[in-house]
Design an enzyme around this catalytic site. Structure first.
Site, PDB file in Angstrom:
ATOM      1  N   HIS A   1      -5.464  -4.275  -1.845  1.00  0.00           N
ATOM      2  CA  HIS A   1      -5.331  -3.232  -2.875  1.00  0.00           C
ATOM      3  C   HIS A   1      -5.401  -3.786  -4.290  1.00  0.00           C
ATOM      4  O   HIS A   1      -5.285  -3.035  -5.248  1.00  0.00           O
ATOM      5  CB  HIS A   1      -4.029  -2.445  -2.688  1.00  0.00           C
ATOM      6  CG  HIS A   1      -4.138  -1.376  -1.653  1.00  0.00           C
ATOM      7  ND1 HIS A   1      -4.816  -0.198  -1.871  1.00  0.00           N
ATOM      8  CD2 HIS A   1      -3.683  -1.319  -0.385  1.00  0.00           C
ATOM      9  CE1 HIS A   1      -4.758   0.550  -0.786  1.00  0.00           C
ATOM     10  NE2 HIS A   1      -4.078  -0.102   0.142  1.00  0.00           N
TER      11      HIS A   1
ATOM     12  N   LYS B   1     -12.277  -1.149  -0.315  1.00  0.00           N
ATOM     13  CA  LYS B   1     -11.479  -0.312  -1.211  1.00  0.00           C
ATOM     14  C   LYS B   1     -12.175  -0.236  -2.567  1.00  0.00           C
ATOM     15  O   LYS B   1     -13.180   0.446  -2.685  1.00  0.00           O
ATOM     16  CB  LYS B   1     -10.046  -0.833  -1.240  1.00  0.00           C
ATOM     17  CG  LYS B   1      -9.382  -0.510   0.114  1.00  0.00           C
ATOM     18  CD  LYS B   1      -7.985  -0.978   0.292  1.00  0.00           C
ATOM     19  CE  LYS B   1      -7.457  -0.417   1.622  1.00  0.00           C
ATOM     20  NZ  LYS B   1      -6.624  -1.369   2.357  1.00  0.00           N
TER      21      LYS B   1
ATOM     22  N   SER C   1       0.795  -1.235   0.000  1.00  0.00           N
ATOM     23  CA  SER C   1       0.000   0.000   0.000  1.00  0.00           C
ATOM     24  C   SER C   1       0.825   1.281   0.000  1.00  0.00           C
ATOM     25  O   SER C   1       0.312   2.332  -0.346  1.00  0.00           O
ATOM     26  CB  SER C   1      -0.952  -0.006   1.190  1.00  0.00           C
ATOM     27  OG  SER C   1      -0.240  -0.240   2.381  1.00  0.00           O
TER      28      SER C   1
HETATM   29  C1  LIG Z   1      -6.648  -1.587   3.797  1.00  0.00           C
HETATM   30  C2  LIG Z   1      -5.944  -2.860   4.009  1.00  0.00           C
HETATM   31  C3  LIG Z   1      -6.457  -3.817   4.892  1.00  0.00           C
HETATM   32  C4  LIG Z   1      -7.657  -3.539   5.755  1.00  0.00           C
HETATM   33  O1  LIG Z   1      -8.850  -3.507   5.044  1.00  0.00           O
HETATM   34  P1  LIG Z   1     -10.137  -2.809   5.698  1.00  0.00           P
HETATM   35  O2  LIG Z   1     -11.259  -3.431   4.975  1.00  0.00           O
HETATM   36  O3  LIG Z   1      -9.988  -1.345   5.477  1.00  0.00           O
HETATM   37  O4  LIG Z   1     -10.113  -3.151   7.152  1.00  0.00           O
HETATM   38  C5  LIG Z   1      -5.797  -5.029   4.988  1.00  0.00           C
HETATM   39  N1  LIG Z   1      -4.682  -5.284   4.268  1.00  0.00           N
HETATM   40  C6  LIG Z   1      -4.153  -4.380   3.430  1.00  0.00           C
HETATM   41  C7  LIG Z   1      -2.923  -4.708   2.654  1.00  0.00           C
HETATM   42  C8  LIG Z   1      -4.759  -3.128   3.279  1.00  0.00           C
HETATM   43  O5  LIG Z   1      -4.217  -2.229   2.456  1.00  0.00           O
END
Ligand SMILES: *Cc1c(COP(=O)(O)O)cnc(C)c1O
Length: 399
Positions: free
Chosen positions: A215, A246, A187
């Site tokens: 992502h 996301k 990320s």
């Molecule tokens: C955003 C993210 C999460 C968490 O996801 P949410 O649904 O926002 O709790 C987990 N792993 C990675 C790599 C992320 O970027």
């Protein structure tokens, strides 16, 4: 009777906050005063939003919104209980079947968030006798899941699959199961994990292979099926995590794998057992979002067109965009204070892009992170690039 003046036992928290303010690392929350979209209003200001994970613009897709409203009218605002007591609605089951089909796996379980999916799964399937082999830049929810499992954690340098294989080789013959785990897309830098090599190492040493595709869900692979599809690794990854928060545009996380894995998590994953299930609106909106992924692939094409256009604009202006291979494009500027100042000045000129510094990234690699979406117009991207150039020149980041 006189009462003694009570001293606040939490006073140390205030001391810590004062220290952050002194160091310039205190973060005030920006308030979003419109829907999350390509242009949004934050703190009273209309800006081009390059700081969301709303890759495909689904947060405001009419079909997704309609599904949420319709489900709320029919089934109410909340589910009333955890999944294992009385909080499993047909919508929850339908969403899990839908995702399993989409990902070409036997079964799926949906959690309240991606965070809960990672932390709940890793902690449930391992014991203190086991071993976890984990990329140093894996997401915090993976790290917390590893800690909760009490398994032995072996961290390998970022994307160094040879180092991961060496650790697995050293563990050969020792007691305990091995879990090899990586993010699909990272990320902070927007680079893609070396999945084919990691999958091969896991197979060679009999390790469980787990990928967090937060992502990459909705971004990579056919119709956004993720990195396993992108690399053609179907059937070779034991645990696939994805997010509904996301690109899918709503909220939630899911785990895909064998029927046994999912049945086991139904019985042992603590966020599944001890935290209430999604409101019907969330499950219905996610179902509608999967319809959109399958019926409007042009959104993903536009996302990648915009990504290429914006990256080209930044690099030809002379910015250092690191090693990104996805719509996450960092603009690396050095010290944290400089990144935060860059972000603040961009905002003043009309662009929201987050400043990120140590300890989230290395001390000398602080950056402003940008994420374009499918819904940004060419005019919005041009205008954002103009602002980046103007502020970048003024601050001496580019010539
Ligand atoms: C955003 C993210 C999460 C968490 O996801 P949410 O649904 O926002 O709790 C987990 N792993 C990675 C790599 C992320 O970027």
């Amino acid at each position: 009777m006189a009462t003694a003046t009570r001293t606040d036992p939490l006073a140390y928290l205030g001391d810590q906050i004062a220290e952050w303010k002194g160091a310039g690392t205190y973060q005030r929350l920006r308030v979003l005063e419109s829907a999350c979209a390509a242009e949004s209003k934050f703190d009273g200001r209309e800006v081009i939003n390059l700081a969301s994970n709303n890759y495909l613009g689904l947060t405001t897709h009419p079909k997704v919104i309609e599904a949420a409203i319709d489900a709320t009218r029919r089934y109410g605002a909340g589910s009333g209980a955890v999944r294992t007591i009385s909080g499993t609605m047909e919508l929850h089951m339908e969403l899990e079947r839908r995702i399993a089909r989409f990902k070409n796996v036997e079964a799926c379980v949906v959690f309240q968030s991606g965070f809960a999916a990672n932390a709940g799964t890793v902690s449930a399937i391992l014991t203190p006798e086991d071993h976890i082999i984990s990329d140093e830049l894996n997401h915090a929810s993976i790290i917390d899941g590893c800690r909760l499992s009490k398994a032995k954690i072996h961290v390998f340098p970022h994307k160094d699959h040879e180092a991961a294989a060496r650790i697995l080789a050293e563990l050969e013959g020792k007691p305990g199961r091995k879990l090899l785990i990586t993010d699909g897309v990272f990320s902070m830098d927007g680079d893609i994990g070396p999945l084919p090599q990691l999958v091969e190492a896991a197979e060679r040493y009999g390790a469980i292979m787990m990928i967090d595709d937060a992502h990459s869900s909705g971004v990579l692979g056919r119709n956004g099926r993720g990195t396993v599809d992108h690399f053609g690794l179907h059937g070779r990854v034991d645990v696939q995590v994805g997010t509904l928060s996301k690109a899918v545009g709503v909220l939630g996380g899911y785990v895909c794998g064998s029927r046994n894995l999912i049945e086991f998590l139904y019985h042992r994953a603590r966020p599944f057992l001890f935290s209430t299930s999604h409101p019907p609106a969330v499950a219905a909106a996610c179902l509608a979002a999967f319809d959109v992924l399958e019926n409007e692939p042009e959104r993903i094409e536009r996302l990648w067109e915009n990504t290429r256009y914006f990256k080209r604009g930044l690099t030809s202006a002379g910015f250092n965009t690191g090693i990104s291979e996805t719509p996450i494009t960092p603009v690396i500027v050095g010290e944290a204070a400089r990144a935060h100042q860059f972000s603040a000045e961009l905002f003043r000129e009309g662009v929201l892009a987050t400043g990120i510094g140590f300890p989230t990234v290395a001390r000398d690699r602080a950056r402003v992170r940008t994420i374009v979406t499918a819904t940004h117009t060419r005019e919005e991207l041009d205008s954002a690039l103009d602002i980046f150039r103007r502020v970048g020149q003024r601050m001496g980041i580019i010539d």
